[in-house]
Design a protein around this motif. Structure first.
Motif, short mmCIF file in Angstrom:
data_model
loop_
_atom_site.label_atom_id
_atom_site.label_comp_id
_atom_site.label_asym_id
_atom_site.label_seq_id
_atom_site.Cartn_x
_atom_site.Cartn_y
_atom_site.Cartn_z
N PRO A 268 0.84 -1.20 0.00
CA PRO A 268 0.00 0.00 0.00
C PRO A 268 0.87 1.25 0.00
O PRO A 268 2.00 1.23 0.49
N ALA A 269 0.33 2.33 -0.53
CA ALA A 269 1.03 3.61 -0.52
C ALA A 269 0.54 4.52 0.58
O ALA A 269 1.23 5.48 0.95
N THR A 270 -0.65 4.23 1.11
CA THR A 270 -1.24 5.07 2.15
C THR A 270 -1.89 4.21 3.21
O THR A 270 -2.09 3.00 3.02
N MET A 271 -2.26 4.83 4.31
CA MET A 271 -2.90 4.11 5.41
C MET A 271 -4.25 3.54 5.02
O MET A 271 -4.73 2.60 5.67
N ALA A 272 -4.86 4.05 3.96
CA ALA A 272 -6.13 3.50 3.50
C ALA A 272 -5.99 2.05 3.07
O ALA A 272 -6.95 1.29 3.12
N GLY A 273 -4.76 1.66 2.67
CA GLY A 273 -4.53 0.29 2.25
C GLY A 273 -3.74 -0.53 3.26
O GLY A 273 -3.27 -1.62 2.92
N TYR A 274 -3.60 -0.03 4.48
CA TYR A 274 -2.80 -0.70 5.50
C TYR A 274 -3.24 -2.16 5.66
O TYR A 274 -4.43 -2.47 5.69
N VAL A 275 -2.26 -3.05 5.73
CA VAL A 275 -2.54 -4.49 5.76
C VAL A 275 -2.36 -5.02 7.18
O VAL A 275 -1.26 -4.95 7.75
N ASP A 276 -3.44 -5.54 7.76
CA ASP A 276 -3.34 -6.26 9.04
C ASP A 276 -3.04 -7.70 8.72
O ASP A 276 -3.86 -8.41 8.13
N SER A 277 -1.83 -8.14 9.11
CA SER A 277 -1.41 -9.48 8.73
C SER A 277 -0.72 -10.16 9.91
O SER A 277 0.00 -9.52 10.68
#
Length: 366
Positions: A268-277
């Motif tokens: 992701p480029a921004t927090m909108a795409g933040y990945v919880d993994s």
């Protein structure tokens, strides 16, 4: 004391310093995708071996850095002390010494690229930030090439650089990209300074800092201003038939590759795409795209040579002692804004840094 004796002494001391638990320049999600989807059996087997070796090398842990750092003697502060060894496709480190500091090039281009990349990283840190090797005390830089059988990675193991040759189908020799060498050696800089925890957001920052300074090593070597740089990590590593240009893009995270074997770049480029993994230590190689993009935005807004002002701000935070090992994105962002104001005042640099973090969604616009 001979060069080999110096390296052995430093190796013994360094073995008592906590090694980062990162897995190398190629993140596990790429290798896992290869195991699951690569049509070429040899590629799948190479990826499986690489994952197993990466897991083995992540098991290193020891003393806290301040106690161990005091054990290190100072050596030459203005010239690198390089030793390159050849593992001859085994996994028996360090391998046979094939080139030492000041020796002429050899017939093996992999050896010479490793030697030159170590030197380029040493020269960058000395010229840009007056840092004397990665520990700031003249640490000799050791490397092993031709490690393992078709090993698809390169990594800093806490005391030396280790390079695989790649599988020859999807990945080229891992010495071909100087930013990869700069990236991995910067894990050493982090090891000796902020020692950012390798999990969650602090782990993503650990990876991002290595991408930032790996890219700056390349930009410095090429004499590029921020607007002329490619902002790619690992350009040249992917074989010609791969649908991709690099492992990561700081300019546009998520666009570095889109290939049936490698998958689609998930950064992701921004927090909108933040990945919880739960994998990859909490997605450290995925979410590093967010602070990567913030640095790119700040550096291009500030302009000029990115290592001079934007890089100086990030370096001040990394080495200033004020950032916690468990720092999250918001804490790191605040620290970079404060560092910009401390060094340059509340002017264009500080505004550019703050706006960059706003654009990636880490700092909210007031």
């Amino acid at each position: 004391m001979t060069q080999s004796e110096i390296s052995a002494t430093f190796g013994e001391v360094i073995s008592r310093i906590p090694a980062p638990v990162h897995c190398g320049i190629v993140p596990p999600h790429i290798l896992e995708h290869l195991v699951a989807h690569a049509e070429d059996l040899a590629v799948r087997e190479a990826a499986e071996r690489s994952l197993a070796l990466d897991a083995l090398h992540r098991e290193q842990r020891v003393l806290p850095p301040p106690a161990a750092r005091a054990l290190l003697p100072e050596r030459s502060l203005t010239t690198p002390q390089r030793t390159v060894s050849d593992d001859h496709h085994t996994e028996r480190l360090p391998g046979r010494t094939v080139r030492t500091e000041g020796a002429p090039p050899v017939a093996d281009r992999t050896v010479d690229r490793a030697y030159d990349g170590l030197g380029a990283t040493f020269d960058f840190y000395l010229a840009a930030y007056r840092r004397h090797s990665i520990d700031d005390r003249g640490l000799p830089l050791d490397a092993t090439v031709h490690y393992g059988q078709k090993y698809d990675n390169a990594f800093w193991n806490g005391s030396r650089m280790i390079f695989g040759d790649g599988d020859g189908v999807l990945f080229n020799d891992f010495t071909v990209s100087v930013d990869v060498i700069g990236h991995e050696l910067t894990h050493g800089v982090t090891q000796f300074s902020a020692n950012l925890d390798y999990q969650g957001q602090s782990g993503a920052l650990n990876e991002s800092v290595s991408d930032v300074f790996g890219s700056l090593v390349k930009q410095y070597a090429l004499g590029q201003t921020a607007d002329r740089a490619d902002w790619l990590i690992g350009a040249g590593l992917l074989a010609p038939q791969v649908q991709g240009i690099a492992l990561r893009s700081m300019r546009a995270p998520g666009t570095a590759y889109d290939d049936p074997s490698l998958g689609t770049d998930p950064q992701p480029a921004t927090m909108a795409g933040y990945v919880d993994s739960s994998g990859d230590n909490g997605g450290v190689h995925l979410n590093s795209g967010i602070p990567n993009h913030a640095f790119y935005l700040a550096a291009t807004a500030i302009g000029g040579y990115a290592w001079e002002r934007a890089g100086q701000i990030w370096y001040d935070v990394l080495t200033g002692g004020g950032i916690a090992a468990s720092a999250d994105f918001a804490e790191f962002a605040a620290a970079t804004v404060a560092a910009a104001e401390t060094r340059y005042g509340a002017g264009a640099e500080a505004r550019a840094v703050r706006e960059a973090w706003v654009q990636v969604g880490v700092i909210t616009q007031n």
